[in-house]
Design an enzyme around this catalytic site. Structure first.
Site, mmCIF file in Angstrom:
data_model
loop_
_atom_site.group_PDB
_atom_site.id
_atom_site.type_symbol
_atom_site.label_atom_id
_atom_site.label_comp_id
_atom_site.label_asym_id
_atom_site.label_seq_id
_atom_site.Cartn_x
_atom_site.Cartn_y
_atom_site.Cartn_z
ATOM 1 N N SER A 13 0.843 -1.199 0.000
ATOM 2 C CA SER A 13 0.000 0.000 0.000
ATOM 3 C C SER A 13 0.876 1.245 0.000
ATOM 4 O O SER A 13 1.603 1.507 0.961
ATOM 5 C CB SER A 13 -0.913 -0.003 1.226
ATOM 6 N N HIS A 46 -1.394 -1.292 -4.130
ATOM 7 C CA HIS A 46 -2.664 -0.901 -3.531
ATOM 8 C C HIS A 46 -2.651 0.610 -3.297
ATOM 9 O O HIS A 46 -1.725 1.143 -2.694
ATOM 10 C CB HIS A 46 -2.827 -1.656 -2.208
ATOM 11 N N ASP A 82 -4.806 3.726 -1.754
ATOM 12 C CA ASP A 82 -5.928 4.072 -0.877
ATOM 13 C C ASP A 82 -6.382 5.504 -1.128
ATOM 14 O O ASP A 82 -5.611 6.446 -0.944
ATOM 15 C CB ASP A 82 -5.492 3.956 0.586
ATOM 16 N N MET A 135 -8.993 8.366 0.054
ATOM 17 C CA MET A 135 -9.869 8.718 1.190
ATOM 18 C C MET A 135 -10.369 10.145 1.053
ATOM 19 O O MET A 135 -9.623 11.028 0.605
ATOM 20 C CB MET A 135 -9.089 8.593 2.493
ATOM 21 N N HIS A 160 -8.454 1.450 -4.098
ATOM 22 C CA HIS A 160 -9.427 1.223 -3.036
ATOM 23 C C HIS A 160 -10.081 2.561 -2.671
ATOM 24 O O HIS A 160 -9.455 3.406 -2.040
ATOM 25 C CB HIS A 160 -8.664 0.619 -1.829
ATOM 26 N N MET A 199 -12.217 4.781 -0.588
ATOM 27 C CA MET A 199 -12.916 4.965 0.689
ATOM 28 C C MET A 199 -13.594 6.338 0.624
ATOM 29 O O MET A 199 -13.177 7.302 1.262
ATOM 30 C CB MET A 199 -11.922 4.868 1.853
ATOM 31 N N MET A 248 -11.869 -5.735 4.980
ATOM 32 C CA MET A 248 -10.986 -4.901 5.805
ATOM 33 C C MET A 248 -10.570 -5.666 7.057
ATOM 34 O O MET A 248 -11.393 -6.291 7.730
ATOM 35 C CB MET A 248 -11.697 -3.612 6.248
ATOM 36 N N GLY A 259 -8.793 3.991 7.321
ATOM 37 C CA GLY A 259 -8.383 5.375 7.572
ATOM 38 C C GLY A 259 -6.885 5.549 7.708
ATOM 39 O O GLY A 259 -6.345 6.559 7.264
ATOM 40 N N GLY A 286 -0.811 0.953 9.703
ATOM 41 C CA GLY A 286 -0.132 0.619 10.950
ATOM 42 C C GLY A 286 -1.035 0.247 12.114
ATOM 43 O O GLY A 286 -0.605 0.283 13.260
ATOM 44 N N ASP A 288 -7.220 -6.471 3.741
ATOM 45 C CA ASP A 288 -6.558 -5.172 3.789
ATOM 46 C C ASP A 288 -6.519 -4.603 5.203
ATOM 47 O O ASP A 288 -7.559 -4.337 5.794
ATOM 48 C CB ASP A 288 -7.327 -4.213 2.860
ATOM 49 N N GLY A 289 -5.298 -4.418 5.693
ATOM 50 C CA GLY A 289 -5.114 -3.733 6.976
ATOM 51 C C GLY A 289 -4.507 -4.616 8.042
ATOM 52 O O GLY A 289 -4.948 -5.751 8.258
ATOM 53 N N GLY A 290 -3.438 -4.118 8.661
ATOM 54 C CA GLY A 290 -2.852 -4.813 9.800
ATOM 55 C C GLY A 290 -2.095 -6.081 9.454
ATOM 56 O O GLY A 290 -1.823 -6.911 10.324
ATOM 57 N N GLY A 296 0.915 -2.496 4.168
ATOM 58 C CA GLY A 296 1.337 -1.100 4.216
ATOM 59 C C GLY A 296 2.581 -0.957 5.060
ATOM 60 O O GLY A 296 3.715 -1.039 4.577
HETATM 61 C C1 DX5 Z 1 -6.519 1.434 5.627
HETATM 62 C C2 DX5 Z 1 -6.117 1.193 4.204
HETATM 63 C C3 DX5 Z 1 -5.090 0.111 4.089
HETATM 64 C C4 DX5 Z 1 -3.751 0.469 4.703
HETATM 65 C C5 DX5 Z 1 -2.975 -0.779 5.008
HETATM 66 O O1 DX5 Z 1 -7.566 2.307 5.658
HETATM 67 O O2 DX5 Z 1 -7.224 0.824 3.424
HETATM 68 O O3 DX5 Z 1 -4.908 -0.245 2.736
HETATM 69 O O4 DX5 Z 1 -3.009 1.285 3.837
HETATM 70 O O5 DX5 Z 1 -1.852 -0.463 5.779
HETATM 71 P P1 DX5 Z 1 -1.336 -1.442 6.950
HETATM 72 O O6 DX5 Z 1 -0.901 -2.717 6.278
HETATM 73 O O7 DX5 Z 1 -0.215 -0.690 7.572
HETATM 74 O O8 DX5 Z 1 -2.473 -1.656 7.880
HETATM 75 ZN ZN ZN Z 2 -6.828 -0.120 1.415
#
Ligand code: DX5
Ligand code: ZN
Length: 213
Positions: free
Chosen positions: A8, A33, A35, A37, A67, A69, A138, A143, A146, A172-174, A194
């Site tokens: 990401s 990826h 993002d 927002m 993606h 959002m 998700m 948002g 990390g 996606d995420g964490g 990410g």
């Molecule tokens: C969160 C994003 C993710 C994020 C992932 O809102 O949609 O794509 O960038 O980053 P990590 O892997 O650090 O959670």
């Molecule tokens: Zn994302």
């Protein structure tokens, strides 16, 4: 099946996005990826179509996984499609007319995905599985990079994979290596990384490690 790693760009250095892209290309990852927002759907602002267009100049063979959002993704489909997206995912919780927006993405010749937030049941995707290429689950509240992975997302992969064998499932995420392995075993095809990717000492080793689990 081999899992795809989608770094990401949000977690990269925003003052040097071309370098961040270079890191992704050199890692051997096949997807990027991105993002997007809007400060309404999520409490953060990131990139617009102009940034995606600029990134596309450094794209090589990378697959752009965009993606959205956004509260109203329907207003931006054309812009992101023309900017270089290969796949566009919209959130089921957005205020867009879902069917119409999915169709608009397809009509632009792009792959299409539906994303769900942690509080949304995975069954919400079921009515759309025949019309989408990818389901994005998700692993955190969207948002920010990390955050900690929410283990409740694991079961969603399993349930969706049982319901449909064809659809691509992205988490996606964490993400870290251990969760990537678990997600892959449950039936995920793509994992977004990410912080884990941009903090890794050896990103090539990270990508290979996840892909070859
Ligand atoms: C969160 C994003 C993710 C994020 C992932 O809102 O949609 O794509 O960038 O980053 P990590 O892997 O650090 O959670
Ligand atoms: Zn994302």
């Amino acid at each position: 099946m081999k899992i795809t790693v989608a770094p990401s760009i949000l977690a990269g250095d925003h003052s040097a996005l071309a370098n961040a892209m270079d890191r992704v290309i050199k890692s051997g990852a096949r997807w990027l990826h991105i993002d997007i927002m809007d400060g309404h759907f999520v409490p953060n602002l990131t990139f617009g179509p102009q940034t995606v267009r600029a990134l596309a100049r450094h794209k090589r063979d990378l697959f752009f996984d965009v993606h959205l959002m956004l509260m109203h993704p329907e207003y931006f489909i054309e812009a992101f499609a023309e900017a270089g997206a290969d796949l566009i995912s919209i959130h089921i919780e957005s205020r867009s007319p879902i069917e119409k927006t999915l169709l608009a993405i397809k009509q632009m010749g792009k792959k299409v995905g539906i994303a769900i937030n942690p509080e949304t049941a995975v069954e919400a995707i079921f009515p759309y599985v025949d019309r989408i290429d990818l389901a994005l689950i998700m692993g955190v509240h969207p948002g920010f990079c990390g955050q900690r992975f929410l283990e409740s997302s694991l079961e969603k992969i399993e349930v969706l994979r049982r319901y449909n064998r064809e659809i691509k499932i992205e988490i996606d995420g964490g993400m870290n290596r251990e969760y990537a392995r678990r997600c892959g075993r449950l039936g995920a095809d793509v994992v977004v990384t990410g912080a884990a990717f941009f903090e890794a000492e050896d990103p090539l080793e990270l990508v290979r490690g996840i892909e070859n689990e």
